[in-house]
Design a protein around this motif. Structure first.
Motif, mmCIF file in Angstrom:
data_model
loop_
_atom_site.group_PDB
_atom_site.id
_atom_site.type_symbol
_atom_site.label_atom_id
_atom_site.label_comp_id
_atom_site.label_asym_id
_atom_site.label_seq_id
_atom_site.Cartn_x
_atom_site.Cartn_y
_atom_site.Cartn_z
ATOM 1 N N THR A 1 100.075 99.728 30.715
ATOM 2 C CA THR A 1 99.188 99.621 31.872
ATOM 3 C C THR A 1 99.988 99.114 33.070
ATOM 4 O O THR A 1 101.114 98.622 32.911
ATOM 5 C CB THR A 1 98.018 98.668 31.563
ATOM 6 N N PRO A 2 99.439 99.225 34.301
ATOM 7 C CA PRO A 2 100.172 98.810 35.495
ATOM 8 C C PRO A 2 100.636 97.352 35.412
ATOM 9 O O PRO A 2 99.933 96.488 34.899
ATOM 10 C CB PRO A 2 99.145 99.003 36.615
ATOM 11 N N ASP A 3 101.835 97.095 35.929
ATOM 12 C CA ASP A 3 102.438 95.765 35.866
ATOM 13 C C ASP A 3 102.085 94.955 37.121
ATOM 14 O O ASP A 3 102.659 95.161 38.191
ATOM 15 C CB ASP A 3 103.958 95.892 35.732
ATOM 16 N N ASP A 4 101.110 94.070 36.957
ATOM 17 C CA ASP A 4 100.781 93.121 38.027
ATOM 18 C C ASP A 4 100.839 91.706 37.452
ATOM 19 O O ASP A 4 100.043 90.837 37.808
ATOM 20 C CB ASP A 4 99.402 93.411 38.629
ATOM 21 N N VAL A 5 101.791 91.500 36.542
ATOM 22 C CA VAL A 5 101.858 90.258 35.772
ATOM 23 C C VAL A 5 101.941 89.022 36.663
ATOM 24 O O VAL A 5 101.262 88.019 36.407
ATOM 25 C CB VAL A 5 103.049 90.300 34.793
ATOM 26 N N GLU A 6 102.746 89.070 37.703
ATOM 27 C CA GLU A 6 102.895 87.883 38.558
ATOM 28 C C GLU A 6 101.558 87.491 39.182
ATOM 29 O O GLU A 6 101.185 86.312 39.183
ATOM 30 C CB GLU A 6 103.943 88.141 39.634
ATOM 31 N N ASP A 7 100.820 88.464 39.683
ATOM 32 C CA ASP A 7 99.497 88.180 40.263
ATOM 33 C C ASP A 7 98.528 87.696 39.187
ATOM 34 O O ASP A 7 97.719 86.790 39.428
ATOM 35 C CB ASP A 7 98.921 89.439 40.924
ATOM 36 N N ALA A 8 98.599 88.296 38.010
ATOM 37 C CA ALA A 8 97.696 87.926 36.920
ATOM 38 C C ALA A 8 97.946 86.492 36.462
ATOM 39 O O ALA A 8 97.002 85.747 36.191
ATOM 40 C CB ALA A 8 97.865 88.889 35.750
ATOM 41 N N VAL A 9 99.208 86.108 36.388
ATOM 42 C CA VAL A 9 99.527 84.738 35.973
ATOM 43 C C VAL A 9 99.015 83.738 36.998
ATOM 44 O O VAL A 9 98.420 82.711 36.635
ATOM 45 C CB VAL A 9 101.051 84.572 35.783
ATOM 46 N N ARG A 10 99.218 84.025 38.271
ATOM 47 C CA ARG A 10 98.706 83.114 39.312
ATOM 48 C C ARG A 10 97.187 82.987 39.214
ATOM 49 O O ARG A 10 96.625 81.890 39.354
ATOM 50 C CB ARG A 10 99.109 83.617 40.704
ATOM 51 N N ALA A 11 96.512 84.112 38.953
ATOM 52 C CA ALA A 11 95.053 84.094 38.832
ATOM 53 C C ALA A 11 94.625 83.285 37.607
ATOM 54 O O ALA A 11 93.637 82.547 37.652
ATOM 55 C CB ALA A 11 94.513 85.518 38.739
ATOM 56 N N ARG A 12 95.358 83.419 36.500
ATOM 57 C CA ARG A 12 95.016 82.669 35.285
ATOM 58 C C ARG A 12 95.181 81.168 35.504
ATOM 59 O O ARG A 12 94.316 80.385 35.123
ATOM 60 C CB ARG A 12 95.867 83.126 34.104
ATOM 61 N N ILE A 13 96.284 80.772 36.101
ATOM 62 C CA ILE A 13 96.523 79.348 36.337
ATOM 63 C C ILE A 13 95.469 78.779 37.293
ATOM 64 O O ILE A 13 94.954 77.662 37.089
ATOM 65 C CB ILE A 13 97.940 79.121 36.893
ATOM 66 N N LYS A 14 95.106 79.537 38.309
ATOM 67 C CA LYS A 14 94.063 79.100 39.238
ATOM 68 C C LYS A 14 92.729 78.989 38.521
ATOM 69 O O LYS A 14 91.997 78.007 38.685
ATOM 70 C CB LYS A 14 93.961 80.085 40.408
ATOM 71 N N ARG A 15 92.419 79.975 37.692
ATOM 72 C CA ARG A 15 91.167 79.983 36.936
ATOM 73 C C ARG A 15 91.080 78.796 35.993
ATOM 74 O O ARG A 15 90.006 78.230 35.757
ATOM 75 C CB ARG A 15 91.086 81.292 36.143
#
Length: 283
Positions: free
Chosen positions: A146-160
């Motif tokens: 799937t598309p690689d947006d890992v950096e954005d996803a990690v930031r969103a997880r830590i914020k969440r």
């Protein structure tokens, strides 16, 4: 979408199928007559009515139009989509990357007051460090292609995950000792993750239990990862999908299993000792 083996999902699909069948019968139409009017094979009507095939939005509009109740299509489509949401394929959820999966859970997390988490292979998302989350998400993205947006996803997880330190919430997290041993990322990443776990054992409102390999006379076998929200909703994680369970009779089974697993766990200093031993084994 294939019907999920989960009885919760199956029940929702069956109820929709029965309602569509009732529409046909109320309109005094045979399955063959409806199929002919719709322009599809009679077997499709049979599969829809037996909940072996999920109807598309277009199928539902056509069905309601033929039965003379086009105004009811919106309600049936909503019911169909609700059933779909009970079985969410990871690849579909991650079709634009993993960031969306982090954001979509925020409303549920914000309204939940009691979280129960059981993990048998990976550190729960609530407790992950950025390094661990990055290594894990890169592996998942590669596997699912799937598309690689890992950096954005990690930031969103830590914020969440700030919800972990918010007032008025209780977290009970049970980890099999295997979670401490399965290495995600390199030794440095894993060591930092285990150190973070130790720190999290001191958080207010957070109780972390480690079920040791040496647990005697287990009254509950290791299960798939699952999360319980306010003892009313369960998310079960499989390789291909997340299954949502809301039927009270099924939710209570997961709660009972969680309670038995909790009785096997070590807490406080004993849990920290198990984590420290795993850190030492990293070398």
């Amino acid at each position: 979408m294939a019907v999920s083996p989960s009885s919760s999902v199956q029940r929702a699909r069956q109820e929709l199928a029965e309602r569509l069948r009732d529409l046909r019968l109320d309109a005094e139409l045979t399955g063959r007559a409806l199929s002919t009017a719709a322009g599809w094979h009679e077997a499709k009507t049979s599969r829809i009515e037996s909940a072996k095939q999920a109807p598309s939005d277009s199928d539902i509009r056509t069905w309601c139009e033929i039965c003379g109740v086009p105004d009811q299509a919106a309600d049936f489509i909503a019911a169909s989509r609700a059933a779909d949401s009970m079985y969410t394929e990871w690849k579909r959820l991650h079709r634009t990357g993993m960031r969306r999966a982090q954001d979509i859970r925020v409303p549920l997390y914000e309204k939940t007051r009691l979280f129960k988490v059981y993990a048998n292979t990976l550190v729960p998302g609530f407790l992950q460090t950025p390094g661990y989350a990055t290594a894990l998400m890169r592996t998942i993205t590669n596997f699912q292609q799937t598309p690689d947006d890992v950096e954005d996803a990690v930031r969103a997880r830590i914020k969440r995950n700030r919800v972990l330190s918010s007032e008025g919430r209780t977290f009970v997290m049970l980890l099999e000792e295997s979670v401490l041993r399965f290495q995600v990322g390199d030794s440095e990443v894993m060591s930092a993750q285990l150190g973070h776990l130790i720190a999290c054992t001191a958080l207010h409102g957070v109780r972390i239990g480690i079920i040791p390999f040496s647990a005697q006379s287990r009254t509950m076998w290791p299960l798939e990862t699952f999360n319980v929200f306010d003892d009313a909703r369960v998310h079960v994680e499989t390789l291909t999908a997340q299954v949502t369970v809301t039927v009270p009779g099924e939710v209570v089974v997961y709660i009972r299993a969680f309670d038995r697993l909790a009785a096997l766990a070590a807490y406080g200093a004993d849990a920290r000792a198990l984590i420290t031993t795993a850190m030492t084994a990293l070398g």
